[in-house]
Design a protein around this motif. Structure first.
Motif, PDB file in Angstrom:
ATOM      1  N   TYR A   1       0.850  -1.180   0.000  1.00 57.76           N
ATOM      2  CA  TYR A   1       0.000   0.000   0.000  1.00 57.76           C
ATOM      3  C   TYR A   1       0.891   1.236   0.000  1.00 57.76           C
ATOM      4  CZ  TYR A   1      -4.006  -2.917   1.261  1.00 57.76           C
ATOM      5  OH  TYR A   1      -5.004  -3.869   1.257  1.00 57.76           O
ATOM      6  N   VAL A   2       0.502   2.263  -0.742  1.00 64.05           N
ATOM      7  CA  VAL A   2       1.227   3.527  -0.764  1.00 64.05           C
ATOM      8  C   VAL A   2       0.560   4.456   0.245  1.00 64.05           C
ATOM      9  CG1 VAL A   2       2.034   5.443  -2.184  1.00 64.05           C
ATOM     10  CG2 VAL A   2       1.769   3.163  -3.199  1.00 64.05           C
ATOM     11  N   ILE A   3       1.288   4.793   1.315  1.00 62.00           N
ATOM     12  CA  ILE A   3       0.696   5.521   2.441  1.00 62.00           C
ATOM     13  C   ILE A   3       1.579   6.705   2.826  1.00 62.00           C
ATOM     14  CG2 ILE A   3      -0.409   3.419   3.290  1.00 62.00           C
ATOM     15  CD1 ILE A   3       1.745   3.355   5.514  1.00 62.00           C
ATOM     16  N   ASN A   4       1.137   7.390   3.876  1.00 59.97           N
ATOM     17  CA  ASN A   4       1.895   8.510   4.448  1.00 59.97           C
ATOM     18  C   ASN A   4       2.221   9.567   3.401  1.00 59.97           C
ATOM     19  OD1 ASN A   4       1.797   7.076   6.854  1.00 59.97           O
ATOM     20  ND2 ASN A   4       3.875   6.271   6.664  1.00 59.97           N
ATOM     21  N   GLY A   5       1.223   9.893   2.580  1.00 55.45           N
ATOM     22  CA  GLY A   5       1.405  10.926   1.575  1.00 55.45           C
ATOM     23  C   GLY A   5       2.374  10.560   0.477  1.00 55.45           C
ATOM     24  N   GLY A   6       2.529   9.242   0.224  1.00 55.78           N
ATOM     25  CA  GLY A   6       3.409   8.784  -0.850  1.00 55.78           C
ATOM     26  C   GLY A   6       4.849   8.585  -0.438  1.00 55.78           C
ATOM     27  N   THR A   7       5.155   8.698   0.854  1.00 60.99           N
ATOM     28  CA  THR A   7       6.536   8.534   1.304  1.00 60.99           C
ATOM     29  C   THR A   7       6.857   7.111   1.748  1.00 60.99           C
ATOM     30  OG1 THR A   7       6.021   9.112   3.608  1.00 60.99           O
ATOM     31  CG2 THR A   7       6.572  10.917   2.107  1.00 60.99           C
ATOM     32  N   THR A   8       5.830   6.278   1.902  1.00 60.34           N
ATOM     33  CA  THR A   8       6.026   4.947   2.486  1.00 60.34           C
ATOM     34  C   THR A   8       5.294   3.889   1.681  1.00 60.34           C
ATOM     35  OG1 THR A   8       6.111   5.963   4.688  1.00 60.34           O
ATOM     36  CG2 THR A   8       5.843   3.574   4.601  1.00 60.34           C
ATOM     37  N   MET A   9       5.972   2.769   1.438  1.00 61.22           N
ATOM     38  CA  MET A   9       5.315   1.583   0.893  1.00 61.22           C
ATOM     39  C   MET A   9       5.167   0.577   2.032  1.00 61.22           C
ATOM     40  SD  MET A   9       8.461   0.013  -1.431  1.00 61.22           S
ATOM     41  CE  MET A   9       7.783  -1.645  -1.599  1.00 61.22           C
ATOM     42  N   MET A  10       3.941   0.183   2.291  1.00 54.91           N
ATOM     43  CA  MET A  10       3.657  -0.752   3.369  1.00 54.91           C
ATOM     44  C   MET A  10       3.390  -2.123   2.750  1.00 54.91           C
ATOM     45  SD  MET A  10       0.688  -0.512   6.248  1.00 54.91           S
ATOM     46  CE  MET A  10      -0.562  -0.508   4.960  1.00 54.91           C
ATOM     47  N   THR A  11       4.389  -2.991   2.797  1.00 56.73           N
ATOM     48  CA  THR A  11       4.281  -4.271   2.107  1.00 56.73           C
ATOM     49  C   THR A  11       3.340  -5.210   2.835  1.00 56.73           C
ATOM     50  OG1 THR A  11       6.337  -4.930   3.213  1.00 56.73           O
ATOM     51  CG2 THR A  11       6.510  -4.171   0.956  1.00 56.73           C
ATOM     52  N   LYS A  12       2.647  -6.030   2.035  1.00 55.44           N
ATOM     53  CA  LYS A  12       1.667  -6.956   2.596  1.00 55.44           C
ATOM     54  C   LYS A  12       1.445  -8.101   1.618  1.00 55.44           C
ATOM     55  CE  LYS A  12      -3.077  -7.141   4.449  1.00 55.44           C
ATOM     56  NZ  LYS A  12      -2.763  -7.402   5.867  1.00 55.44           N
ATOM     57  N   GLY A  13       1.370  -9.313   2.151  1.00 59.16           N
ATOM     58  CA  GLY A  13       1.006 -10.467   1.337  1.00 59.16           C
ATOM     59  C   GLY A  13       2.137 -11.106   0.566  1.00 59.16           C
ATOM     60  N   SER A  14       3.365 -10.644   0.757  1.00 56.34           N
ATOM     61  CA  SER A  14       4.480 -11.156  -0.044  1.00 56.34           C
ATOM     62  C   SER A  14       4.765 -12.618   0.270  1.00 56.34           C
ATOM     63  CB  SER A  14       5.727 -10.310   0.202  1.00 56.34           C
ATOM     64  OG  SER A  14       5.479  -8.958  -0.126  1.00 56.34           O
ATOM     65  N   ARG A  15       5.171 -13.351  -0.775  1.00 57.98           N
ATOM     66  CA  ARG A  15       5.414 -14.784  -0.625  1.00 57.98           C
ATOM     67  C   ARG A  15       6.208 -15.338  -1.804  1.00 57.98           C
ATOM     68  NH1 ARG A  15      -0.280 -16.407   0.530  1.00 57.98           N
ATOM     69  NH2 ARG A  15      -0.063 -14.490   1.696  1.00 57.98           N
ATOM     70  N   VAL A  16       6.955 -16.405  -1.537  1.00 57.84           N
ATOM     71  CA  VAL A  16       7.727 -17.113  -2.557  1.00 57.84           C
ATOM     72  C   VAL A  16       7.460 -18.602  -2.381  1.00 57.84           C
ATOM     73  CG1 VAL A  16      10.033 -17.638  -3.460  1.00 57.84           C
ATOM     74  CG2 VAL A  16       9.527 -15.345  -2.603  1.00 57.84           C
ATOM     75  N   LYS A  17       7.341 -19.293  -3.474  1.00 53.49           N
ATOM     76  CA  LYS A  17       7.045 -20.732  -3.441  1.00 53.49           C
ATOM     77  C   LYS A  17       8.103 -21.497  -2.647  1.00 53.49           C
ATOM     78  CE  LYS A  17       5.988 -24.610  -6.540  1.00 53.49           C
ATOM     79  NZ  LYS A  17       5.851 -25.033  -7.963  1.00 53.49           N
ATOM     80  N   GLU A  18       7.631 -22.448  -1.842  1.00 56.78           N
ATOM     81  CA  GLU A  18       8.548 -23.283  -1.078  1.00 56.78           C
ATOM     82  C   GLU A  18       9.488 -24.023  -2.024  1.00 56.78           C
ATOM     83  OE1 GLU A  18       6.435 -25.838   1.532  1.00 56.78           O
ATOM     84  OE2 GLU A  18       5.473 -24.220   2.650  1.00 56.78           O
ATOM     85  N   GLY A  19      10.733 -24.147  -1.616  1.00 66.85           N
ATOM     86  CA  GLY A  19      11.748 -24.768  -2.454  1.00 66.85           C
ATOM     87  C   GLY A  19      12.503 -23.766  -3.302  1.00 66.85           C
ATOM     88  N   LEU A  20      11.951 -22.565  -3.432  1.00 64.86           N
ATOM     89  CA  LEU A  20      12.614 -21.514  -4.206  1.00 64.86           C
ATOM     90  C   LEU A  20      13.017 -20.336  -3.328  1.00 64.86           C
ATOM     91  CD1 LEU A  20      10.326 -21.430  -7.388  1.00 64.86           C
ATOM     92  CD2 LEU A  20      12.539 -22.563  -7.120  1.00 64.86           C
ATOM     93  N   GLN A  21      12.727 -20.423  -2.053  1.00 63.50           N
ATOM     94  CA  GLN A  21      13.068 -19.337  -1.138  1.00 63.50           C
ATOM     95  C   GLN A  21      14.572 -19.313  -0.890  1.00 63.50           C
ATOM     96  OE1 GLN A  21      10.546 -20.339   2.177  1.00 63.50           O
ATOM     97  NE2 GLN A  21       8.670 -19.927   1.056  1.00 63.50           N
ATOM     98  N   GLY A  22      15.091 -18.112  -0.651  1.00 62.94           N
ATOM     99  CA  GLY A  22      16.519 -17.965  -0.399  1.00 62.94           C
ATOM    100  C   GLY A  22      17.377 -17.937  -1.640  1.00 62.94           C
ATOM    101  N   ARG A  23      16.776 -17.772  -2.821  1.00 61.37           N
ATOM    102  CA  ARG A  23      17.530 -17.766  -4.074  1.00 61.37           C
ATOM    103  C   ARG A  23      17.514 -16.408  -4.770  1.00 61.37           C
ATOM    104  NH1 ARG A  23      16.273 -23.633  -6.967  1.00 61.37           N
ATOM    105  NH2 ARG A  23      16.358 -24.904  -5.078  1.00 61.37           N
ATOM    106  N   GLY A  24      17.137 -15.388  -4.047  1.00 55.96           N
ATOM    107  CA  GLY A  24      17.163 -14.048  -4.606  1.00 55.96           C
ATOM    108  C   GLY A  24      15.907 -13.640  -5.350  1.00 55.96           C
TER     109      GLY A  24
END
Length: 312
Positions: free
Chosen positions: A62-85
């Protein structure tokens, strides 16, 4: 592997692919219920990563605080592929996409539970700084008892809308009393400023407020309720701010939120309560008076963190 990643904006049609990335929160993920609302929210930006045509990662903010902040939510990476950049590459794409519409972007914030992998790393090595942490208490409503409670509204506890919230945030003295650090609603972290009212409105919160008669602003109590349908219950998040000295008033607030939750769902309802330490005991007493059943969450605290967007 990150070099092979194709990044693009997420759409409504990607819902099932994003939900299938992984099973989060022990199968009690909010994404199946909330994905469409998030993608259609004008303040939310969602992106996804594909490998050989398969959706393997999602990031959103979400873009909040008058456009100065991105509030991340819902991020995810498939299991087995995490930790690979993969997430780092996708996050940078998300940041740059947001910068196109909010060139003043400076910070990333998000809230998480204490099971987040970042807390396994020594604090000196973390990319994020901790803003604060709030205990999480769970109470299961007993519908057969709540339904028998008198529904006559208490004259000192009322539902309020966005215009009243805007007035509260405009009153700097009152706002500083109610929200001395941040305003957190449904795990979303905001500065308590008028510029965020429209963003908050997109969550469609149910808000109750009380001011004890004859008392000053420090007697204000305000509770924000936002919910989502989990696999086996309605998760009804309550963020509580203000006066901790009037248990009877807290009971009246919780009754209104219980009635609201019962109007939304025919199934089990769980209050997830987030509040400062001074409010925990009065809220617990109030919930006992409503004959709720203590529940459990897999984490004990909600933690809000922040970093500069150029540190990645």
């Amino acid at each position: 592997m990150a070099e092979e990643l194709t990044c693009r904006r997420a759409t409504l049609e990607d819902r099932q692919a994003v939900v299938n990335i992984l099973t989060a929160f022990g199968g009690r993920d909010y994404m199946p219920d909330q994905y469409s609302n998030m993608i259609q929210d004008p303040y939310f930006v969602g992106v996804l990563g594909e490998l050989r045509g398969e959706v393997v990662a999602f990031a959103g903010a979400y873009v909040i605080n008058g456009g100065t902040t991105m509030m991340t939510k819902g991020s995810r990476v498939k299991e087995g592929l995490q930790g690979r950049g993969i997430y780092g590459r996708l996050w940078r794409y998300l940041r740059d996409t947001i910068k196109d519409r909010a060139p003043g972007l400076k910070h990333e914030e998000f809230s998480c539970n204490t099971e987040n992998p970042m807390f396994k790393v020594p604090e000196s090595q973390r990319k994020y700084s901790e803003l604060y942490r709030t205990p999480i208490n769970v109470y299961i409503l007993r519908r057969e008892i709540i339904s028998k409670l008198p529904s006559d509204p208490c004259i000192h506890v009322q539902e309020i809308g966005m215009d009243e919230l805007r007035r509260i945030l405009t009153d700097k003295d009152l706002s500083s009393i109610l929200f001395p650090r941040r305003l957190v609603i449904n795990w979303h972290v905001y500065f308590p400023i008028v510029e965020n009212v429209d963003v908050i409105a997109s969550l469609e919160p149910y808000i109750t407020r009380s001011l004890s008669p004859g008392r000053d602003k420090s007697s204000d109590l305000i509770i924000f309720g936002v919910w989502f349908q989990s696999t086996d219950h309605l998760a009804y998040n309550l963020d509580v701010y203000g006066d901790a000295n009037n248990v009877e008033c807290i009971v009246e607030h919780l009754k209104l939120h219980a009635f609201k939750a019962m109007a939304v769902s025919d199934g089990e309802i769980r209050f997830m309560v987030f509040a400062e330490s001074k409010l925990l005991r009065p809220i617990d007493v109030a919930c006992q008076q409503l004959h709720t059943i203590p529940g459990q969450f897999f984490s004990t605290h909600c933690v809000a963190v922040v970093r500069d967007v150029e540190t990645e």
